[in-house]
Write a protein that holds these residues in place. Structure first.
Motif, mmCIF file in Angstrom:
data_model
loop_
_atom_site.group_PDB
_atom_site.id
_atom_site.type_symbol
_atom_site.label_atom_id
_atom_site.label_comp_id
_atom_site.label_asym_id
_atom_site.label_seq_id
_atom_site.Cartn_x
_atom_site.Cartn_y
_atom_site.Cartn_z
ATOM 1 N N GLY A 1 -3.857 28.759 -48.969
ATOM 2 C CA GLY A 1 -4.508 27.462 -49.113
ATOM 3 C C GLY A 1 -5.960 27.494 -48.682
ATOM 4 O O GLY A 1 -6.834 26.930 -49.349
ATOM 5 N N ALA A 2 -6.231 28.179 -47.581
ATOM 6 C CA ALA A 2 -7.614 28.291 -47.109
ATOM 7 C C ALA A 2 -8.460 29.083 -48.093
ATOM 8 O O ALA A 2 -9.615 28.744 -48.343
ATOM 9 N N CYS B 1 -9.320 26.780 -51.096
ATOM 10 C CA CYS B 1 -10.004 25.502 -50.877
ATOM 11 C C CYS B 1 -11.516 25.592 -51.000
ATOM 12 O O CYS B 1 -12.174 24.593 -51.240
ATOM 13 N N CYS C 1 -0.639 28.849 -45.519
ATOM 14 C CA CYS C 1 -1.881 28.484 -44.829
ATOM 15 C C CYS C 1 -3.065 29.340 -45.269
ATOM 16 O O CYS C 1 -4.136 28.808 -45.578
ATOM 17 N N GLU D 1 -13.130 27.614 -42.946
ATOM 18 C CA GLU D 1 -11.667 27.662 -42.827
ATOM 19 C C GLU D 1 -11.141 29.048 -43.190
ATOM 20 O O GLU D 1 -10.242 29.574 -42.531
ATOM 21 N N LYS D 2 -11.708 29.660 -44.228
ATOM 22 C CA LYS D 2 -11.311 31.023 -44.600
ATOM 23 C C LYS D 2 -11.558 31.988 -43.448
ATOM 24 O O LYS D 2 -10.691 32.793 -43.098
ATOM 25 N N ASP E 1 -13.637 26.312 -48.593
ATOM 26 C CA ASP E 1 -14.298 26.099 -47.303
ATOM 27 C C ASP E 1 -14.405 27.446 -46.582
ATOM 28 O O ASP E 1 -13.423 27.965 -46.062
#
Length: 90
Positions: free
Chosen positions: A64-65, A68, A61, A73-74, A70
């Motif tokens: 992935g953040a 990505c 998770c 999201e991070k 974003d």
């Protein structure tokens, strides 16, 4: 959940068995230090299971953040980890 389900399940079932054993020890009025030792053993297994789940969270998770792009999201994943770490240190 991205953690090794088999491993985490085995650990949690072991902890459950230890807790059931502690309850029996209390019902049988066994020696306090023996009960405390079994409680600490169950806590150690729960910490290990939690470590497995957090490791998998970081590897899937959080990674992935981070990849990505974003920023929101991070930031969310970082804040989640900060909160969990805060709870672990209390």
């Amino acid at each position: 959940m991205k953690a090794d389900r088999e491993c985490v399940t085995r650990l949690l079932k072991t902890a459950r068995g230890q807790i059931e054993g502690v309850l029996r020890m209390i019902e049988e009025d066994q020696y306090c230090i023996d009960i405390s030792t079994q409680i600490m053993a169950a806590q150690a297994i729960l910490r290990k299971a939690n470590g497995e789940i957090l490791r998998a969270h970081l590897e899937s998770c959080v990674r992935g953040a981070a990849m990505c792009g974003d920023e929101r999201e991070k930031d969310q994943k970082i804040e989640e980890l900060v909160e969990v770490i805060g709870k672990l240190t209390k």
